[in-house]
Structure formats: C-alpha cells, structure tokens
Design a protein around this motif. Structure first.
Motif, PDB file in Angstrom:
ATOM      1  N   GLN A 201     -12.579  -0.441  -1.108  1.00 26.73           N
ATOM      2  CA  GLN A 201     -11.888  -0.706  -0.348  1.00 26.73           C
ATOM      3  C   GLN A 201     -12.177  -1.604   0.767  1.00 26.73           C
TER       4      GLN A 201
ATOM      5  N   GLN B 170       0.814  -1.295   0.045  1.00 22.57           N
ATOM      6  CA  GLN B 170      -0.148   0.038   0.198  1.00 22.57           C
ATOM      7  C   GLN B 170       0.936   1.217  -0.119  1.00 22.57           C
TER       8      GLN B 170
ATOM      9  N   ALA C 161      -7.483  -4.905  -2.090  1.00 23.00           N
ATOM     10  CA  ALA C 161      -7.272  -3.541  -1.586  1.00 23.00           C
ATOM     11  C   ALA C 161      -6.283  -3.295  -0.532  1.00 23.00           C
TER      12      ALA C 161
ATOM     13  N   THR D 143     -10.608  -6.122   1.194  1.00 25.96           N
ATOM     14  CA  THR D 143      -9.246  -6.646   1.772  1.00 25.96           C
ATOM     15  C   THR D 143      -9.214  -7.789   2.144  1.00 25.96           C
TER      16      THR D 143
END
Length: 872
Positions: free
Chosen positions: A730, A509, A768, A733
């Motif tokens: 989002q 990320q 995500a 994950t």
C-alpha cells in the motif's frame, strides 16, 4: 376559427410563440422545422390588416425578429443569397419607423447579422465594413450608458467585436484580430460575463492556431471548455472542430480523426445540420487524407462539398474539392497510374478558384498539377506552372510550404540536379524545424514530422542512390527522431491535469473495490474513460522543452563509439538498408525487404506474448517456442548475420526504423551475450552518452500490486543495494513513488503496465493508488538517470512519420533519463523476477547496463525480451 378573428394581443402572443419555437429549432440545427415555423409566424402577422396603431411598433419589431431569424435558417437550407435577401426585407421594415434613434438601434444588429452571413459565405473583407458600422453604434451606446451597464448591451458589443476579430483572423490581419479579441476578453471579464469570456477565448485560440502557435491555441480551447463545463453548459461543436484544426496543424491526424468520430454520429442524427455536419466531414476527410486513408478522404470530402454547395460557401466548397483532388493525386503518384484527365482537372480547379479569398486553394491545386506533370515527364509545363506559385506568406500553412518545397525538389530530381533537390529538401526541413520549435509537448513535437514525411523520404532515396554512407548517415539524422534533440526543462505542474489524474486514480480504486464487493462499476468506468480522454487532450500541450541540440555529425559519433559499432537502419520503399559506423568509417549494408523484416518482428512478439504466462502447459509452450525460434532465426538471418560480417565482435548501438522498433534484439541467436543498446537516433544516443553521471546515489526499488513474485524480487534486489529506498504494498502509490524517484541514480519499478498506442504519454504503470502515467515521470524535475521497468510492453513505441518513437520508455529518454531497461512484450512474473535478479547482480558488481542485460537475457532469451534503451 379564422385567424383574422383573433384579437391583436392574442395574435401577437401566438406569433411570439412561433418565433421562439423557430429559434429553439434553429439552435439545435433543425433548420427545416425552424423555417416552417418562422414562415407561419410571418403569414400570421400578415393576416393582421389593418394593424391597429396601438400595436404597430410591436407588430413591426416582431416582424423584424422573424425575418432576421429566418434569414439564417433559409441561408442554411436554401442558400446564402436567400438569407441576404431576407435581411434586405428587414432593412425595408426598419425604414417604416419614423424615429431615427429607433432606426439606428435596429440597424446595428442587421449590420452584424449581414456581416455574419457574408463571413459564413467566405466574404470576410465585405463583412468587416458591416461589423465596423455595428460596432460604431454599440460603442456610442455603451459610452452614453451610466454604470452598471446592462449585460445584454455589453454582450451585443462583445459579439460583434469577437466576430470582427474572427474575420480579421481569416484575412491574416493578425494585429487587428488580436486587438479585438484581447479587448473582448478584458471587457467580458470586467462585466463578469463568463460565457462571453469562453466564447472570445475560443476565437483567440483560432488566431493562435492560424499563426502556428498550436500549444497556445489548445490551451485557449481547453480553458473555454472548462468554463462551459463549470457552467454546466454543453460544449459547442465549433470549439471541438477548432481543436481538430489545431491537431491537424500539429500533424496529429489520428487524434483529430478520433475526436471527430465522437462528434459525427450526433450531427448525423438530425436532418438539418447542413453546415456543422459539412464542416465536421470536411475536417474528418482531411484527417483521413493525412493518415493515408484515401477512400475515406474522398467520400467524406464529396459529401461535405455537396452540403457546402447548398449553403453557398465558395471557400468551403473549394476546400472540399482540394481534399478530393489531393486524394486522387496521392493515389496516382503512389500507383504510378496517372489518369490522362487528372492534370487537366487539377488545373481547371486552380483556374476556377480566382477570387482573392481562394488564392490558397488555387495554389494547392496548381502545385498538385505540377507534381502530376513532373511524373508524366512534362517538365516544361511543370516548370511554367511552378513559377506561378507565389512565395509563402506569414500565415501560409506549413503543409502548403512543404508541398511547394516538394514540387521544387521533384522538379530538380527530374532534371537530374540532385544537389538542387537536396538544397530544397534541406530548406524545407529547416522551415519545419521552426514550426516544431514552437510545439512544446512531446505529442505535438513528434506529430509535426508528418508534414515533412515526403521530403524526408525523397532525401533518403536520393542519397541512397549515391552509395555514400557518410552522406546517408547525415540525412538519416536530419530526417528522423527530431523530438529527442530538444533539451528538457523543468516542467511546471498543470493543476487541472493533476486534478484530473488524481480523480482517475480515485475512480480506479473505487472500481477495484466495487469489483471486490460485487457492486456495479459501469458508471465509474464510463466516468474514468471520459476523464482519460480529457487528460489525453491536456497532455497534447503538456511539456516544456528548451532549444534543440545540433544534429550529431558522424565523426562525433565515431569518436564516442570507441570499440563499438553503430547500426542505423533505413527503409526506402521496401528496401531495407543499414549504415554501419565503426573505426571512424562507414559502410552501407543492404538487407532485403523492410516489410518482411517488420512482419517477422510482429510475429515474434505475438509468440513471446503467448509464451509469457508463468504456467503455460508444457506441450503448448513447446509449440509456441518452436514458432518463436523460427521467427527469431528469420530476423537473425536477414538482419544480424550480414551486419556481423562487418562489425565483427563489437558491442552494438542500434538505431531502428519503423517496424524494427519492435525487435527484441537480445532474443536473436547471434546477439546472445552481445551488449546491445537501442536509441531513436545517433544524436539521441550521443546526447545520452555525453550526459554527466552526476552526484546522484539514490536507489529506489518499487513493487506494485498484484505481483506475488515481485515480493521476493524486491527483497533480492535490496541485497545488492543496501541503502536503497523501498516502496511496496500500500506504500507503493504514485504520489509516493514520483517524489521518491526524482533525482535518483537508479529507479527499479516492478508493476503491471500497459502501452497506450493512442497517446503514448498516457502509457501507465499500475500502482497501489491507480495508474502512474509516462508524462508524470517525464515531467519530473530530475528524471532518474537509469530506470528499470519490470513491466510488460513498456519498451513499445508508437512510431510516427520520421521515426518519431513515443512511448513510456522513450518519453523518459526525451525528458533526460540516460538509460531505460524495459521489455518489448509481455513477461511472466517469475521470468521477470529472475531476469532482474541476474541483471542487478551484474550491475551492482560494476557491469554497464548493456553488458549486464545481455548476460541476463542470454540465460533464457525467449522469456526475457528486455531491451536497453538510450545509452549503455
């Protein structure tokens, strides 16, 4: 100023500096420099005559330290005999002390160091008596010292205790070795000596590897490495080397080679690291040999042999000689061109390795001679030599056991006794099963097949020559895809591995955000690469598998097939055949060149990858399409049409081999609209078929990032499953998806993915919060019954010997999922979305996975290269 004019205190100070500089140089493997410094220190001491009485003891102790350190440097640079001679000088110096207590104090480390040198030279039995003497003194010293005991005293005892344990390990005296090492760990923990704990645990790992418990060995090595890193210490090269030995024992030769390739450049930067460099070259040669790179194996083995000769280690020289001999023998047997001198050279090596500690190496040389003599037709001589090969002992390595079985089987074949040959092969594979049963993780379980490769190939060749399809089916099931026989068990989470994966996700990320903001990413990418390598190593022993299921019998498979046909492919040399099972019977279909079929499959995948992008210009797309159709037609003509002449209109269960795992079967013209399931073995297919449907009703739909077309795709799929759980944007994950799909009836995941050929369990889906790895889904308590991976290439596998296929999809199958739908090549987002809409509409309407997928693929075959894996 002449040396003699220096005062005693100044001179002794200068000598201490030279000794410390020599020690420092030796520790970084600059042995020539260390030798020069230490010899200069001795000359400086000798210039101090007469020695003032007030400085006599200091002078003598300093001389002993110089000679002791010099013994190890000279043993490395000149040879073992020179090092032992220096320790004799140390004993002479010790006798100059009048106090018996001082002599005893100084003699203990000399005994330890002499034992260490002898052990390094392969004389393990001789070393143990010296370690015993050193330990006796140190035990008395420890018992007489009140608490708290000084750390150096405990460390000295631990050092000798652990080293004796290592000597016992090398001699195969397992109980004594374990007693020493276990006691050493407890003692180090009691006195909070963390470095000593790591060191002794490394020795325990070496013992576990020697007795065949590779997962336990790797765990010991990992725990040791974590301790070193936590203390911000450099990981010892020896630990890395011992991890390589464990990987080779598990058949993971490519992984071991890559690990050594990280070490060798650093070792070659210095001129003096003879022993460490020779060890690394030796293991790299063995890895190359196991991987079939005979030229690399020969070159590295010869380099290691020359270095070891300078060191004087007969065992190491013998090991290097054997690797070179094995490479020459493999080359001769493969080409059929056997040099006249080869058997005589092999037997000469066997006879020259007469010392008890070289018995294992001598036995291997003798077995290589047997194989060559059998090929030359000298059966009487081969039989006589084989009779001299002793039965394996408790600690005989699995590759040596398999070589003995292979010799006995090949001799039986040469005598035209096929039954005896197959009996030897069956017994050898049973031995290999017992080793495999202890391996634990998927990577280790699948890698073990390497040791039985030649036995399995010989069995298939023998049975194929008999034209008995039932027997060929039985042997194919006995020799392939044994990984999928094991019953999966709930897997306990490894906290270190979980922490490592979490950091990888966080870095991913950060890198994405930095790229978006225009910031540098080199450091973060380097750290992520380092963590991925560390996670890969942890994954070698991740997993928890129960007892193996029995190999499926043909009658059991035929009864479950019903109106379907099972096609099990096999290759012998370059001949490709298929065993077709239907209506309770079986037949053999010969299909030409295996290499030609594998090359057509590879070229077809190249074309499908090139055609995948949604907006490929029409003229280019047409050129690629023409090429793809040509390759599909070639495969269809070679593989499918001859089979359909036997199977008729039946649905198919296909068990591929080698390069055929890359065939997208639904793309081939004759299989359009024909339900087709692909399985790693008939045993794996039968297990998946017989698994109960269970009561799971949960459907989970996931849309990963960066897939614009997937938004509409998931929305469409939701209309087919009104009560489905949806994760997107989002919210999609890895930390949310994993618990959501645990226990699901169906999990559909639309995300970018990547097959990781170097460690298939770390093939991944991009979500995500970063990657979700195959091993994480495979480790779920209740893997989804059906998984649909609308992501590129995730049906790909790394194919190990014995058709041990391992990848994202196959890891799910091994872990308990019954069906996996995934593409074998890249797929455009729009094509994938359209195919999945068609598939789920039919599936929700009651069609089986195989039927629903066959209909969905046939709409646009070249852009929908999905396969149905497991059961359908």
């Amino acid at each position: 100023m002449p040396v003699i004019e220096q005062g005693p205190i100044e001179l002794l100070r200068r000598v201490r500096e030279l000794h410390q500089s020599g020690v420092d140089a030796s520790c970084v493997q600059r042995q020539h420099e260390a030798t020069r410094l230490l010899r200069r220190g001795i000359r400086l001491l000798d210039s101090m005559h007469p020695v003032p009485p007030a400085h006599h003891d200091d002078w003598l102790r300093l001389r002993i330290r110089l000679l002791t350190t010099l013994a190890f440097s000279e043993a490395e640079v000149v040879g073992l005999a020179e090092g032992l001679a220096r320790l004799d000088d140390v004993r002479t110096a010790i006798e100059r002390f009048h106090d018996p207590a001082v002599r005893a104090e100084l003699t203990a480390p000399v005994n330890h160091n002499r034992g260490l040198l002898l052990m390094g030279g392969g004389r393990n039995e001789d070393s143990i008596a010296l370690f015993d003497a050193a330990l006796a003194y140190r035990e008395e010293q420890l018992a007489a010292t009140p608490e708290p005991v000084p750390a150096p005293m405990v460390e000295s005892l631990l050092n000798t205790l652990a080293t004796r344990g290592l000597a016992y390990t090398r001699l195969g005296r397992v109980k004594r070795a374990r007693e020493d090492l276990t006691r050493g760990i407890k003692l180090a923990e009691k006195h909070e000596l963390r470095v000593s704990v790591a060191e002794v645990r490394r020795h325990l790992g070496a013992l576990e590897r020697r007795i065949g418990n590779v997962p336990a060995a790797l765990r010991c090595f990992d725990e040791s490495e974590r301790t070193y890193r936590a203390l911000e210490m450099e990981v010892p090269t020896q630990l890395r080397r011992e991890r390589v030995e464990a990987l080779l024992a598990a058949g993971l030769s490519d992984e071991a080679g890559e690990h050594l390739d990280e070490i060798l450049p650093r070792l070659r930067q210095g001129r003096d690291n003879t022993r460490e460099l020779a060890d690394a070259e030796l293991f790299r040669a063995e890895a190359a040999l196991m991987s079939g790179d005979l030229d690399l194996a020969r070159g590295l083995a010869e380099s290691a042999r020359q270095r070891m000769r300078r060191w004087g280690c007969q065992t190491c020289v013998a090991n290097a000689t054997i690797i070179g001999l094995r490479a020459d023998t493999a080359d001769a047997l493969r080409t059929g061109e056997i040099p006249a001198a080869l058997p005589a050279r092999a037997l000469r090596h066997a006879r020259s390795m007469s010392a008890p500690r070289l018995a294992e190496q001598a036995t291997v040389a003798k077995m290589l001679t047997v194989r060559v003599e059998i090929r030359r037709g000298n059966l009487r001589r081969a039989s006589t030599l084989l009779a001299e090969v002793p039965r394996p002992g408790q600690l005989t390595p699995i590759d040596h056991r398999m070589l003995r079985r292979l010799c006995r089987a090949e001799l039986a074949v040469a005598r035209q006794d096929r039954r005896a040959a197959l009996a030897e092969i069956r017994a050898g594979l049973a031995e290999l099963d017992r080793v495999r049963d202890r391996m634990g993780g998927l990577e280790l379980v699948s890698g073990t097949a390497l040791h039985g490769r030649e036995l399995g190939e010989l069995a298939v060749r023998l049975v194929l020559g008999g034209e008995d399809p039932r027997r060929l089916f039985d042997w194919l099931e006995r020799t392939r895809a044994q990984t999928y026989r094991y019953e999966p068990l709930p897997q306990a989470e490894d906290p270190e591995l979980a922490e490592c994966v979490a950091e990888i996700r966080g870095l991913t990320q950060s890198i994405q955000q930095a790229l978006h903001d225009g910031h540098p990413t080199a450091a973060a990418k380097a750290r992520r690469a380092e963590l991925l390598r560390e996670a890969h190593r942890m994954g070698w022993h991740a997993g928890n598998w129960g007892k193996p299921r029995p190999v499926a019998k043909m009658d059991e498979v035929a009864a479950r097939l019903g109106n379907r046909a099972l096609v099990s492919f096999a290759a012998s040399a370059d001949e490709l055949v298929a065993v077709v099972v239907l209506d309770g019977g079986a037949s053999i279909v010969r299909l030409g060149s295996a290499e030609r079929a594998a090359e057509s499959a590879r070229m077809l995948n190249v074309d499908l990858n090139a055609m995948a992008p949604d907006h490929t210009p029409a003229p280019l797309a047409e050129v690629i399409m023409t090429s793809a159709r040509r390759q599909a037609e070639r495969l269809d003509e070679q593989l499918v049409r001859p089979l359909l002449a036997v199977t008729g209109e039946r649905d198919l269960v296909i068990v591929p081999t080698g390069g055929l795992y890359a065939v997208p079967w639904g793309v081939l013209p004759s299989l359009h609209y024909r339900p087709t399931v692909v399985a790693p073995s008939a045993t794996a297919w039968l297990s998946a078929e017989l698994a109960g449907a269970g009561r799971a009703r949960k459907v989970v739909l996931v849309r990963g990032p960066g897939l614009p077309a997937a938004r509409a795709e998931i929305d469409k799929l939701a209309t087919h499953y009104r009560t489905s759980k949806q994760l997107s944007g989002q919210g999609a994950t890895a930390t949310a998806v994993l618990p959501a799909v645990d226990g699901a009836k169906l999990a559909h995941i639309a995300a970018h993915g990547a097959h990781e050929p170097e460690n298939a369990l770390f093939s991944r889906l991009e979500l995500a919060d970063g990657a979700m790895f195959a091993h994480e889904m495979a480790g779920l308590r209740r893997p989804p019954r059906q998984v649909v991976l609308a992501a590129c290439e995730l049906a790909l596998n790394r194919i190990r010997p014995g058709d041990e296929a391992l990848g994202f999809a196959s890891a799910l199958l091994a872990s308990g999922s019954q069906t996996v739908i995934a593409p074998l090549s890249k797929v455009g987002d729009q094509s994938s979305a359209a195919a999945m809409d068609d598939y789920h509409r039919a599936l929700a309407g009651g069609a089986s996975p195989a039927v629903a997928l066959a209909d969905a693929i046939a709409v646009d075959p070249m852009r929908r290269p999905f396969v149905c894996l497991g059961a359908g």
